[in-house]
Design a protein around this motif. Structure first.
Motif, PDB file in Angstrom:
ATOM      1  N   ASP A 146     -48.604  -9.102  37.176  1.00  0.00           N
ATOM      2  CA  ASP A 146     -49.074  -8.373  38.364  1.00  0.00           C
ATOM      3  C   ASP A 146     -48.378  -7.026  38.546  1.00  0.00           C
TER       4      ASP A 146
ATOM      5  N   ILE B  81     -50.461 -12.679  29.433  1.00  0.00           N
ATOM      6  CA  ILE B  81     -50.961 -13.717  30.365  1.00  0.00           C
ATOM      7  C   ILE B  81     -52.489 -13.693  30.459  1.00  0.00           C
ATOM      8  N   PHE B  82     -53.061 -12.523  30.701  1.00  0.00           N
ATOM      9  CA  PHE B  82     -54.516 -12.430  30.852  1.00  0.00           C
ATOM     10  C   PHE B  82     -55.099 -11.487  29.812  1.00  0.00           C
TER      11      PHE B  82
ATOM     12  N   ASN C 116     -49.474 -13.764  47.607  1.00  0.00           N
ATOM     13  CA  ASN C 116     -49.620 -14.967  46.782  1.00  0.00           C
ATOM     14  C   ASN C 116     -48.864 -16.163  47.353  1.00  0.00           C
TER      15      ASN C 116
ATOM     16  N   SER D 142     -48.800 -22.337  34.431  1.00  0.00           N
ATOM     17  CA  SER D 142     -49.825 -21.850  35.358  1.00  0.00           C
ATOM     18  C   SER D 142     -49.306 -21.934  36.786  1.00  0.00           C
ATOM     19  N   VAL D 143     -49.375 -20.800  37.459  1.00  0.00           N
ATOM     20  CA  VAL D 143     -48.913 -20.721  38.848  1.00  0.00           C
ATOM     21  C   VAL D 143     -49.828 -21.573  39.733  1.00  0.00           C
ATOM     22  N   GLY D 144     -51.121 -21.290  39.678  1.00  0.00           N
ATOM     23  CA  GLY D 144     -52.064 -21.977  40.566  1.00  0.00           C
ATOM     24  C   GLY D 144     -52.110 -23.475  40.313  1.00  0.00           C
TER      25      GLY D 144
ATOM     26  N   ARG E 197     -60.857 -16.417  44.786  1.00  0.00           N
ATOM     27  CA  ARG E 197     -60.508 -17.396  43.775  1.00  0.00           C
ATOM     28  C   ARG E 197     -59.457 -18.396  44.265  1.00  0.00           C
TER      29      ARG E 197
ATOM     30  N   ARG F 231     -60.773 -17.127  33.648  1.00  0.00           N
ATOM     31  CA  ARG F 231     -59.640 -17.858  34.239  1.00  0.00           C
ATOM     32  C   ARG F 231     -60.046 -19.303  34.512  1.00  0.00           C
ATOM     33  N   PRO F 232     -59.797 -20.173  33.565  1.00  0.00           N
ATOM     34  CA  PRO F 232     -60.212 -21.573  33.735  1.00  0.00           C
ATOM     35  C   PRO F 232     -59.349 -22.317  34.750  1.00  0.00           C
ATOM     36  N   ILE F 233     -59.798 -23.523  35.152  1.00  0.00           N
ATOM     37  CA  ILE F 233     -58.971 -24.343  36.049  1.00  0.00           C
ATOM     38  C   ILE F 233     -58.695 -25.710  35.417  1.00  0.00           C
ATOM     39  N   ASP F 234     -58.845 -25.778  34.081  1.00  0.00           N
ATOM     40  CA  ASP F 234     -58.660 -27.059  33.405  1.00  0.00           C
ATOM     41  C   ASP F 234     -57.288 -27.683  33.684  1.00  0.00           C
ATOM     42  N   LEU F 235     -56.263 -26.847  33.796  1.00  0.00           N
ATOM     43  CA  LEU F 235     -54.914 -27.402  33.989  1.00  0.00           C
ATOM     44  C   LEU F 235     -54.738 -27.967  35.398  1.00  0.00           C
ATOM     45  N   HIS F 236     -55.407 -27.356  36.367  1.00  0.00           N
ATOM     46  CA  HIS F 236     -55.375 -27.909  37.733  1.00  0.00           C
ATOM     47  C   HIS F 236     -55.914 -29.353  37.671  1.00  0.00           C
TER      48      HIS F 236
HETATM   49  C1  UD1 Z   1     -51.503 -16.385  39.938  1.00  0.00           C
HETATM   50  C2  UD1 Z   1     -51.495 -15.220  40.880  1.00  0.00           C
HETATM   51  C3  UD1 Z   1     -51.871 -13.939  40.130  1.00  0.00           C
HETATM   52  C4  UD1 Z   1     -50.973 -13.762  38.927  1.00  0.00           C
HETATM   53  C5  UD1 Z   1     -50.934 -15.012  38.062  1.00  0.00           C
HETATM   54  C6  UD1 Z   1     -49.918 -14.952  36.926  1.00  0.00           C
HETATM   55  C7  UD1 Z   1     -52.135 -16.122  43.037  1.00  0.00           C
HETATM   56  C8  UD1 Z   1     -53.182 -16.216  44.105  1.00  0.00           C
HETATM   57  N1  UD1 Z   1     -52.467 -15.446  41.942  1.00  0.00           N
HETATM   58  O1  UD1 Z   1     -52.823 -16.532  39.444  1.00  0.00           O
HETATM   59  O2  UD1 Z   1     -51.725 -12.847  41.030  1.00  0.00           O
HETATM   60  O3  UD1 Z   1     -51.453 -12.692  38.143  1.00  0.00           O
HETATM   61  O4  UD1 Z   1     -50.592 -16.156  38.866  1.00  0.00           O
HETATM   62  O5  UD1 Z   1     -48.653 -14.692  37.425  1.00  0.00           O
HETATM   63  O6  UD1 Z   1     -51.026 -16.595  43.197  1.00  0.00           O
HETATM   64  N2  UD1 Z   1     -54.826 -21.011  32.802  1.00  0.00           N
HETATM   65  C9  UD1 Z   1     -55.545 -21.941  32.084  1.00  0.00           C
HETATM   66  N3  UD1 Z   1     -56.014 -23.033  32.741  1.00  0.00           N
HETATM   67  C10 UD1 Z   1     -55.781 -23.248  34.076  1.00  0.00           C
HETATM   68  C11 UD1 Z   1     -55.046 -22.290  34.791  1.00  0.00           C
HETATM   69  C12 UD1 Z   1     -54.572 -21.166  34.124  1.00  0.00           C
HETATM   70  O7  UD1 Z   1     -55.763 -21.785  30.883  1.00  0.00           O
HETATM   71  O8  UD1 Z   1     -56.215 -24.262  34.611  1.00  0.00           O
HETATM   72  C13 UD1 Z   1     -54.307 -19.787  32.102  1.00  0.00           C
HETATM   73  C14 UD1 Z   1     -54.914 -18.515  32.668  1.00  0.00           C
HETATM   74  O9  UD1 Z   1     -56.156 -18.209  32.057  1.00  0.00           O
HETATM   75  C15 UD1 Z   1     -53.843 -17.493  32.332  1.00  0.00           C
HETATM   76  C16 UD1 Z   1     -52.542 -18.311  32.474  1.00  0.00           C
HETATM   77  O10 UD1 Z   1     -52.930 -19.685  32.388  1.00  0.00           O
HETATM   78  O11 UD1 Z   1     -53.966 -17.078  31.002  1.00  0.00           O
HETATM   79  C17 UD1 Z   1     -51.792 -18.083  33.752  1.00  0.00           C
HETATM   80  O12 UD1 Z   1     -52.645 -18.202  34.857  1.00  0.00           O
HETATM   81  P1  UD1 Z   1     -52.134 -18.748  36.268  1.00  0.00           P
HETATM   82  O13 UD1 Z   1     -50.642 -18.712  36.291  1.00  0.00           O
HETATM   83  O14 UD1 Z   1     -52.796 -20.029  36.562  1.00  0.00           O
HETATM   84  O15 UD1 Z   1     -52.680 -17.647  37.261  1.00  0.00           O
HETATM   85  P2  UD1 Z   1     -53.274 -17.868  38.715  1.00  0.00           P
HETATM   86  O16 UD1 Z   1     -52.593 -19.013  39.388  1.00  0.00           O
HETATM   87  O17 UD1 Z   1     -54.751 -17.846  38.668  1.00  0.00           O
END
Ligand code: UD1
Length: 427
Positions: A313, A335-336, A23, A171-173, A99, A128-133
């Motif tokens: 994870d 989280i998920f 990651n 959100s990590v991503g 992803r 797994r939405p990307i709205d926050l990005h």
């Molecule tokens: C990253 C990790 C993944 C880990 C996860 C949580 C990578 C490549 N992947 O995934 O292995 O399981 O962190 O530690 O690093 N969410 C929203 N909107 C958004 C983004 C996220 O609602 O735009 C929600 C997701 O649905 C979830 C939560 O936020 O419920 C956390 O997700 P996020 O931290 O973003 O996970 P990833 O970055 O996808």
């Protein structure tokens, strides 16, 4: 398709080298898009996802070369250089398979003033939405349009202005994308309630090595003062705390004694606390972390949370470990949704697990019996390996391409500490 076959019951004993973090690698690679100078990453794990990301960089005009890499070595050194970008589009075919491709959005927008990235869509561990990005980038001045399954982001005038964004959920991503977009902004960008995962610290440290100005690294408030340009750097990818934790669970369930070479205790405190709760001896060594167990695991209560909480994870692997525990363990996944897909597969091996919504109760049983099982996602697959290592008889794990996405040479590492495990190639 390849299969992994395990004959369980061997106690794991010895040293396991821990690879570079998947990651972290997946957020460090897109940093190469931020500069026309070379970015050299050391200790990159050999994984399908890392190769996939290299191909995506190539499609955008970023060259990648691998140096000094012998097949018998773990890890690689990759130099990525985006002298000029030839495309700002991450196409559907690539994003759908991986992803993490969404992580080119921020850097492309920062460097080229525009980016078009296919929407990643749903995935096996839930919606797994990307709205926050997108909201974070908008707060920094981006204009965003969604059309035909793609996100198109534009920085008016070619450069993001700057701004402030408070994440409603961690959100990590989205934190990673926002930080990578912010480093070349005209003004200052502030992120509140940012993710604090060690992989984000790794990202920020690499960006600082490339000339970025970031304050608050490792805290929930990141202040990024944009600079006009970034330069190249050489950076070593951090150790994979999830890989290390996975092998720790394997050591506990087999009543083994392993040293996780290269693992850093300070980056995985919640995992280590959970191992101790289960009764394991956990100690820092000069080279990493030693995890030893005698007897069956004690029951544990775990709830996943953003860092520094217990990592989502690690949930599946601890659940596998708890299946042979002395009592009832309680898991809550916050989280998920839909991250209990390993449960029906573990049940095929004789586990007693009841899921209700986001919680799972695992009642320890006296033995597991090997069975053919199917991997469903990366960490779920590892839970099947862990259970298989302790089960009586033979376990066949199918769909191992999930494991190849995140565990560098799994069977070799486990064989070296005494596991009876082999990969049967489909040819
Ligand atoms: C990253 C990790 C993944 C880990 C996860 C949580 C990578 C490549 N992947 O995934 O292995 O399981 O962190 O530690 O690093 N969410 C929203 N909107 C958004 C983004 C996220 O609602 O735009 C929600 C997701 O649905 C979830 C939560 O936020 O419920 C956390 O997700 P996020 O931290 O973003 O996970 P990833 O970055 O996808």
């Amino acid at each position: 398709m390849d299969q992994i076959v395990i004959r369980g019951g061997q106690r794991l004993k010895g040293r396991i080298p821990i690879s570079g973090a998947k990651n972290a690698a997946l957020t460090l690679l897109p940093c190469a898009l931020l500069t026309d100078e070379p970015l050299t990453l050391r200790n990159l794990p050999r994984l399908a996802d890392v190769d996939g990301f290299g191909h995506l960089l190539n499609q955008l005009g970023c060259s990648t070369t691998i140096e000094g890499s012998r097949p018998e070595d773990f890890g690689r050194v990759m130099t990525a250089r985006a002298t000029t970008l030839t495309s700002t589009v991450a196409p559907y075919d690539i994003v759908r398979k991986m992803r993490a491709s969404i992580l080119v959005l921020g850097p492309l927008l920062a460097r080229a003033g525009e980016a078009t990235v296919s929407l990643p869509g749903g995935c096996a561990i839930g919606n797994r939405p990307i709205d926050l990005h997108l909201k974070a980038l908008e707060a920094f001045g981006a204009e965003i349009e969604l059309a035909s399954g793609y996100v198109k982001a534009v920085a008016p005038g070619g450069r993001l202005a700057g701004g402030k964004f408070t994440f409603p959920v961690v959100s990590v991503g989205a934190t990673e994308n926002a930080v990578m977009a912010a480093v070349l902004a005209k003004g200052t960008c502030v992120l509140e309630n940012a993710a604090r995962e060690p992989e984000i610290v790794d990202l920020c440290n690499c960006l600082v090595a490339m000339g970025a100005h970031i304050e608050g690294i490792g805290t929930e408030t990141l202040t990024i003062e944009g600079v006009d340009r970034l330069h190249g750097a050489t950076y070593r990818v951090m150790a994979d705390r999830i890989e290390a934790g996975s092998y720790a669970c394997a050591a506990v369930i087999t009543e083994g004694d392993v040293e996780l070479v290269g693992a850093k205790a300070s980056e995985m405190e919640a995992t280590l606390a959970a191992l101790r709760e289960a009764g394991a001896t956990v100690e820092e060594t000069k080279a990493g972390i030693r995890v030893a167990m005698s007897g069956r695991a004690q029951p544990i209560t775990l709830s996943t949370a953003p860092y520094p909480g217990f990592a989502t994870d690690m949930q599946a692997q601890f659940m596998a470990m708890a299946t042979l525990g002395t009592g009832a363990s309680l898991f809550t996944e916050t989280i998920f949704e839909n991250r209990y897909m390993h449960v029906p597969e573990l049940a095929r091996m004789g586990c007693d697990i009841q899921v209700k919504g986001r919680t799972a109760v695992v009642r320890g049983v006296d033995k597991l019996i090997g069975a053919p099982v199917m991997a469903t996602d990366l960490r779920a697959s590892m839970s099947l390996i862990i259970a298989g290592l302790a089960a009586e008889g033979q376990t066949e794990v199918n769909r191992v391409y999930h494991l190849d996405r995140g565990y560098e040479r799994l069977e070799e590492k486990l064989q070296a500490v005494g596991a009876d495990i082999e990969r049967i190639s489909a040819g």
